[in-house]
Write an enzyme that holds these catalytic residues in place. Structure first.
Site, short mmCIF file in Angstrom:
data_model
loop_
_atom_site.label_atom_id
_atom_site.label_comp_id
_atom_site.label_asym_id
_atom_site.label_seq_id
_atom_site.Cartn_x
_atom_site.Cartn_y
_atom_site.Cartn_z
CG HIS A 155 -2.35 5.78 2.33
ND1 HIS A 155 -2.19 4.71 1.46
CD2 HIS A 155 -3.23 5.36 3.26
CE1 HIS A 155 -2.94 3.71 1.85
NE2 HIS A 155 -3.58 4.07 2.95
CB ALA A 203 -9.14 5.11 26.64
#
Length: 197
Positions: free
Chosen positions: A124, A170
């Protein structure tokens, strides 16, 4: 007869029926989910694609699959405007993977992408006097090489290129390019290889 006494009488045969039909029900679920995914795509979905559950497709449906892909349930695949998602042969998308393309996402053959990973090529923007929702976005394509192993919960941001056979630990947040064969982890992700190793 009370429901306490009736329940065991009903559960036992139902349990047996479910056991006997488990394989058929799993096959029919995969067949239905494959057809449902294929109905949302612009390009044909190879018959070798294994779809283990519902896949959410949003936007234009410009998503291309190589052969032998394996898709776990609840993946979210979204393309907007002229963007595309291209998956090479034998790619694995684990449960809950999000691929969102405003420019393009290309994932090479043999990649394995862990549960709940988010790969988004857009961000954005903020415009003075306009709500964030209406301020638009910027986007840059994401390129992921072959045989890349992406761990659970990873976030990969727009403009990133990941080289062949790289490993992403991860929960890493990948904000810049990863060299072929490198191992990265952390927020933001950094190389775990020692210099000269």
């Amino acid at each position: 007869m009370s429901s306490r006494k009736l329940k065991p009488l009903l559960v036992a045969p139902l349990r047996l029926a479910l056991r006997w039909t488990a394989g058929l029900r799993e096959y029919l679920t995969r067949l239905y989910c494959h057809a449902e995914l294929a109905a949302h795509l612009r390009k044909p979905l190879p018959s070798s694609t294994v779809v283990l559950g519902h896949i959410f497709v949003r936007g234009t449906g410009d998503i291309r699959f190589g052969k032998d892909a394996l898709l776990y349930p609840d993946c979210h695949l979204e393309t907007q405007d002229a963007a595309f998602i291209a998956l090479g042969n034998s790619v694995v998308l684990s449960r809950g993977v999000h691929l969102v393309a405003m420019s393009g996402i290309a994932i090479g053959p043999g990649c394995m992408i862990g549960e709940y990973t988010s790969i988004r090529d857009a961000n954005h923007t903020r415009t003075a006097g306009a709500p964030l929702r209406d301020s638009g976005h910027t986007s840059k394509a994401i390129l992921i090489g072959s045989e890349v192993w992406i761990g659970r919960g990873v976030t990969i941001l727009g403009g990133v290129t990941i080289g062949d056979r790289a490993t992403i630990g991860a929960n890493a947040v990948v904000t810049r390019d990863v060299a072929a064969g490198d191992v990265v982890a952390g927020v933001p992700a950094v190389s775990l290889r020692k210099p000269g190793a």
